[in-house]
Write an enzyme that holds these catalytic residues in place. Structure first.
Site, PDB file in Angstrom:
ATOM      1  CD  GLU A  37      -1.291   2.455   1.783  1.00 38.58           C
ATOM      2  OE1 GLU A  37      -0.599   2.433   2.819  1.00 38.58           O
ATOM      3  OE2 GLU A  37      -1.501   3.488   1.133  1.00 38.58           O
ATOM      4  CB  CYS A  71      -1.690   7.666   2.347  1.00 41.88           C
ATOM      5  SG  CYS A  71       0.041   7.163   2.345  1.00 41.88           S
TER       6      CYS A  71
END
Length: 222
Positions: A37, A71
């Site tokens: 990720e 993020c």
């Protein structure tokens, strides 16, 4: 800004793309499955139908959470020009410092970007707004959580993920232009996007076009 968990049969990784790719290459040599990720570039749209005061509070909360390391955090704001001034006013009331001086804005850019201007200077990743402003000779109180800078759509702060509470604000003429730009600056990561609006048709259009795993409507990114 990364976390690595190693098991005998697989690797899970979240964080810096550079480190992630290195791990992926190393794992491939040993035929180890890897789940990555990597970074996001979460755009936040505010249109003229939004509750501007709430949107401002939510944006500052989301952008400043953990000094913008996650993020999912708002990385840039794209606002319809009709409500841009009021949104900035409300964000300032909610804990943002608007950097207006062009020389200081350029100094900030040189300070927080790497030498190539293609990403963050790691010395400032995760640092708080007050610390970053101090490096520019600006003293502010503990209530300041985010540094705002008005920017063009091609500005490095808009294009690259910083992972620090520096938030570029881009003005556009209408919500359709905002959606088009948001899709572009998200870079196809399909990670996270945020939109403040009460126009269901435009919220739906944004969701369908940007196709992110997380799509936050009328709230902070977290």
């Amino acid at each position: 800004d990364w976390l690595l968990e190693v098991r005998w049969d697989q690797i899970f990784f979240t964080g810096s793309p550079n480190v992630g790719h290195a791990i992926m290459e190393a794992a491939a040599k040993h035929l180890t499955p890897v789940v990555l990720e990597l970074g996001g570039k979460s755009p936040c749209i505010v249109d003229e139908t939004a509750d501007i005061e709430k949107a401002a509070r939510d944006i500052i909360k989301g952008c400043s959470f953990d000094n913008n390391l996650p993020c999912v955090a708002e990385k840039e704001v794209i606002v319809v020009n009709q409500v841009a001034d009021y949104l900035i006013h409300c964000m300032k009331k909610s804990g943002a410092y608007l950097l207006c001086d062009k020389k200081l804005s350029q100094q900030l850019q040189s300070l927080v970007l790497n030498e190539k201007g293609t990403g963050p200077n790691t010395a400032f990743v995760g640092k708080d707004a007050r610390y970053i402003l101090q490096q520019l000779g600006i003293q502010v109180g503990d209530d300041i959580k985010v540094i705002l800078i008005e920017a063009e759509k091609t500005h490095p702060f808009v294009v690259h993920e910083l992972m620090m509470p520096v938030l570029p604000v881009v003005r556009v003429d209408n919500v359709d232009e905002a959606i088009e730009l948001a899709v572009k600056v998200e870079h196809g990561n399909r990670h996270t996007a945020v939109m403040h609006s009460t126009n269901v048709e435009k919220l739906t259009k944004m969701a369908r076009l940007i196709q992110t795993t997380i799509f936050v409507k009328n709230g902070p990114s977290y």
